[in-house]
Structure formats: C-alpha cells, structure tokens
Design an enzyme around this catalytic site. Structure first.
Site, short mmCIF file in Angstrom:
data_model
loop_
_atom_site.label_atom_id
_atom_site.label_comp_id
_atom_site.label_asym_id
_atom_site.label_seq_id
_atom_site.Cartn_x
_atom_site.Cartn_y
_atom_site.Cartn_z
N ARG A 162 -8.23 9.29 -7.63
CA ARG A 162 -8.34 8.68 -6.24
C ARG A 162 -7.68 9.62 -5.33
NH1 ARG A 162 -7.36 2.29 -7.25
NH2 ARG A 162 -8.85 2.22 -8.98
N ARG B 124 1.70 5.99 -6.91
CA ARG B 124 0.41 6.36 -5.94
C ARG B 124 0.22 7.75 -6.49
NH1 ARG B 124 -2.32 3.08 -2.33
NH2 ARG B 124 -0.50 1.81 -2.21
N SER C 56 -5.58 -6.26 -10.66
CA SER C 56 -6.48 -6.68 -9.49
C SER C 56 -7.91 -7.29 -10.16
CB SER C 56 -6.81 -5.60 -8.56
OG SER C 56 -7.61 -6.20 -7.48
N ARG D 113 0.70 3.01 -13.85
CA ARG D 113 1.53 2.30 -12.87
C ARG D 113 2.65 1.36 -13.44
NH1 ARG D 113 -0.25 -0.29 -7.19
NH2 ARG D 113 -0.54 1.77 -6.40
#
Length: 423
Positions: free
Chosen positions: A260, A275, A350, A387
């Site tokens: 990302r 992140r 998610s 994470r």
RNA sequence: GGAGACGUCGCAUAGUCAGGUCUAGUGCGCCACCCUGCUAAGGUGGUAACGGGGCAACCCGUUCGAGGGUUCAAAUCCCUCCGUCUCCGCCA
C-alpha cells in the site's frame, strides 16, 4: 460495477445510496442518459449491420452488372456501418465510465463518514496498567527490546514505512499467520498462495482503481499492479467463469504480501509498524449465492472473532459508515483491538460484503435452474496480518518488557509461553 | 533473451494454404425423450456466452486468445500484443 437493471428499475435506491456515502447522486441520471444513448446508437448500428450482412450474401451469389450494382450500394453502406459502430462504441465507453464511478449500493450500512460508525459490541477486558503499577511501552519499544522489529534498517534499505521483522518477531508473524491458515483450513477453506502482481483488468474488476487508486502501486513498464490484499487475486481467480455453488459457498484463504502506498496518510501512524507499505495477511474470500451473502458475512465476522479470541485481545466490532466503505462494499464490519499506549482502537480485521458488484465486472456467474446465468456475491475478511503484532505486544506486555504468549499461539512458537528480551 | 509451433462455442478436433454455400461441422460429455424386466448398448432431439427488441414463440447483433488494419465481405489475409508448448542461451 453496479447492476444496470437496478439502475433502470430503481434509480432512487441508487441515488439514496450515493447520498448516504456522500457521493454525487446526479451520477445516476448521467448513467441513465448514457444508457439511453448507448441503446439507441447500438440499435442503429445493428440495423445497418444486419442489412450489410444480407447484402453481402447477395454479392457473393451475383454476377456481372448485377454484382457491380450491388457493390456500389454496399460500399456506401460499409461507410455508414463503420461510423455508426464508432458512435455506438463511444456511447458504450461513456456508459462504462459513468457506471464505474458509482460505488456499490449500500445494504444496511449507517449513513455518514468515518466517524459515523455504529459500535456493535465490545469483548474482553482492557488492562489497567496504572493498577498494575507500570507504564505500558508502545509496540516499537517492546519490539526493539525483544529484537523483534527493526524499523531503522527497514528505512535504510527501503525507506520510510518499511521494517524488518527479526528473530522472535519473524517467528511471531509466521505463528500468527499459520494459526490463521490452520483455522481457515479447519473451517473448510481452500488455502491459497496468490500472485501479488495483477493485470489492470483484475485490479479494475475488484474496484480498487476507483476513488482510492492512489493507494495502489503500479509497475509502469509492465502495466501490472501490486495488490494491497490477496482479495484481488482471489476475486480474479474465477473471473469469466460459470462456477458451481450447489455445495454451498466456495471459500478460499489467501496468504500474501500486501502493498500500500499510504499516499493520503502522511504523518499518520508513522511510528513502528502500524501503517506500512508492505505487510502480510491471511484473507478469507467467499463466492456465494446473492441471497446467502448476508448470512455469509456474519459467518466471516464470526471466524474473525474466533481469531481475536485466540490471541486474547480486548476488541470491539463496528458497523462501518457508508462514506467509509470501499467502492465495492455494500457493508463492512471491522474488529478493532484496544491499543493501550494510544488509548484508542486499532483496526485488525475488516470484512466486506461486495454483493454482486465485483462479480459483475469480473464475470463470475452461476447457472440458474432455468438454464440462464446470474452473478454471484463475493465477500472477504481478514484472518490475520502483520499489524496484529502491534496489539499483541502492547496488550500482553509485562513490567519487565517480556510479552505473554496466548495459549492458542504457543504451538506455533515451539511451546513458548513468554517472549523475552534478548541480550 | 533467441528460434519455431500453436491458441476455434465444457473437453477433443475440422475449417485457415486458395476470404463469400461457416447460420462455425464432427466426436466425447451433459440434458430430455424413446426402446428395454434391470443395467449396458442403441435410437431421436437438444446442448456457448453477452447485448438489444418482444407478453411470448422468436428476431437481430457481438464474440473463433486480445486489439488494430485491409475488403462490399475476415475464423480465414496483414500488423501489434498476450498466453501455451518445444528447443537453445542465461540465472536461481
């Protein structure tokens, strides 16, 4: 891509969805206009083409003067066909362009932006470090003490937001992801190791080149994209196929690196590995019948919560607001673990119900009883990522800088009960 | 990286050299029916997707790996790209 028939038959439903997301409802009318233009230009072209084909057959049979006369007519017709074909193609492209700019129609998601989520529940006890008599260290300090995380050398080798997992850190990530993979296999998922470079049409089909295209790495020279999740490859896996769901949903568990750009998050979560540009993930992916999608979504959430329980972290489940959904998602639930040093919740999983949005663009269908086809629903959900190490270290730290290993994880770490600083 | 062969409606193939009767044939598989005490065998018919129109039967269009081009007309000729296979080179 949204359903054109829904757009024609119930434009108000799509308009309402756009409003709830904070997107432009006028795109619905733009799409309807483009659709009308496409249909009229297409039928003009098709009529000319039909005439051209039938005249072509006469040409083949004709001789002499008769043939010359026919050729004179067909030459003009060929010009007309060409120009109308171009017009129809333009109208088609314009329709596609507008359709791609409309996100999936929400199903039950609360209206509003990032802050308008609904908290569904909280699970587990948050530790009271004051009562325990020590100040919690953050994950990077703990990780450096354990010689598990090395962000300095990550930056030296690859730049900001890169890191090395070293020693017990590397083992911890493998343990987490292997535990996730084992759970998935036990639940009947097919384990998959997926490509992390994909073609533009695959990226486009999964909806990642919409509003958040800046998040995606692109290899200009090869016209390939680096995936941000194995969802992309798993969604593309059955593209342009008619699949068999007679035995229930098809479920895959993808293991992959994820990339990302974090283009819009400058200054956010810059410390440690919260992140980062590259991490690793085990992702669940389901293909199922549209009417079963909502129930499947709950099942995926259930499996995520099983993992949260295994790592013994306090967490909450939120129902993400419409404006914070990806363009493909109709509804999304996140599991967020408590992060003691920042006194906030951190997204660890998610799960999105993409209904038929991805499958329509990717051409994933099932055979119906009457012999026709229809699009399937696709869903995805996180089962473990790099994470998770952040939340695990912080929540399970001891006063001396060591870290408690949750029982379920121990078999994956050679029975280790405590991660201890090395000298 | 170099040379060559190939890519056709589930699978296998015909068609490509010599563009028009290809509305893409055939076999296998699959589905329905017939025959049969049951099974096998046999017979008959049906079997791609997508889009447009129609209450419907059905009609029209697009697609022969993808995209361009030539032509009145392209599975067929030309160009580019992608993929598969074989051989060679290079490297793990």
């Amino acid at each position: 891509m949204i359903d054109l028939r829904l757009l024609r038959d119930n434009p108000d439903v799509v308009r309402a969805s756009q409003v709830a997301r904070g997107d432009d409802p006028d795109l619905v009318d733009a799409a309807l206009d483009a659709d009308a233009r496409r249909r009229s230009s297409l039928s003009e072209f098709e009529n000319l083409r039909a005439e051209q084909k039938s005249l072509g057959k006469q040409v083949a049979k004709a001789q002499g003067d008769e043939k010359q006369a026919l050729l004179a007519r067909t030459k003009q017709l060929a010009q007309d066909v060409k120009s109308h074909q171009a017009t129809a193609a333009e109208a088609e492209q314009e329709l596609e362009r507008v359709l791609y700019s409309i996100a999936n129609v929400i199903e039950g998601a609360p209206a509003g932006g990032e802050e308008d989520f609904v908290e569904l529940k909280q699970v587990g006890e948050r530790r009271d470090f004051a009562a325990e008599g020590f100040e919690p260290k953050d994950h990077l300090e703990l990780g450096e003490g354990l010689r598990a995380i090395d962000t300095k050398r990550g930056a030296k080798v690859s730049g900001a937001r890169f890191y090395f997992l070293t020693g017990i850190g590397a083992r911890l990530e493998l343990a987490l992801l292997n535990m996730a993979m084992d759970q998935a296999v036990q639940e009947g998922f097919t384990p998959m190791i997926t490509p992390t470079l994909v073609k533009p049409e695959t990226m486009q089909g999964t909806g990642f080149l919409g509003a958040h295209a800046d998040e995606v790495y692109r290899l200009e020279k090869d016209d390939l994209y680096l995936v941000g999740t194995s969802e992309v490859a798993l969604a593309g896996y059955h593209s342009d196929e008619i699949v068999d769901l007679s035995d229930g949903p098809m479920r895959y568990a993808g293991w992959s690196a994820c990339y990302r750009r974090e283009a819009g998050s400058a200054g956010r979560d810059t410390r440690g590995i919260i992140r980062v540009h590259q991490f690793h993930k085990v992702e669940m992916f389901s293909y199922c019948a549209p009417e079963d999608a909502e129930a499947e979504h709950q099942r995926l959430l259930g499996w995520e919560e099983t993992m949260m329980a295994k790592v013994e972290l306090p967490y909450r489940v939120i129902d993400t607001a419409a404006g914070d959904l990806g363009s493909s998602a109709a509804r999304k639930f996140d599991c967020e673990a408590w992060l003691p040093t920042q006194e906030r919740w951190l997204e660890l999983t998610s799960t999105s119900n993409c209904t038929t949005f991805q499958a329509r663009r990717l051409g994933v269908r099932v055979r119906t009883e009457d012999g026709s086809t229809r699009n399937v629903a696709t869903l995805n959900g996180t089962l473990g990522t790099t994470r998770w190490i952040v939340a695990l270290l912080e929540n399970h730290q001891q006063a001396d800088g060591s870290v408690y290993v949750p029982e379920a994880l121990r078999p994956y770490l050679g029975g280790l009960e405590l991660l201890e600083p090395t000298k």
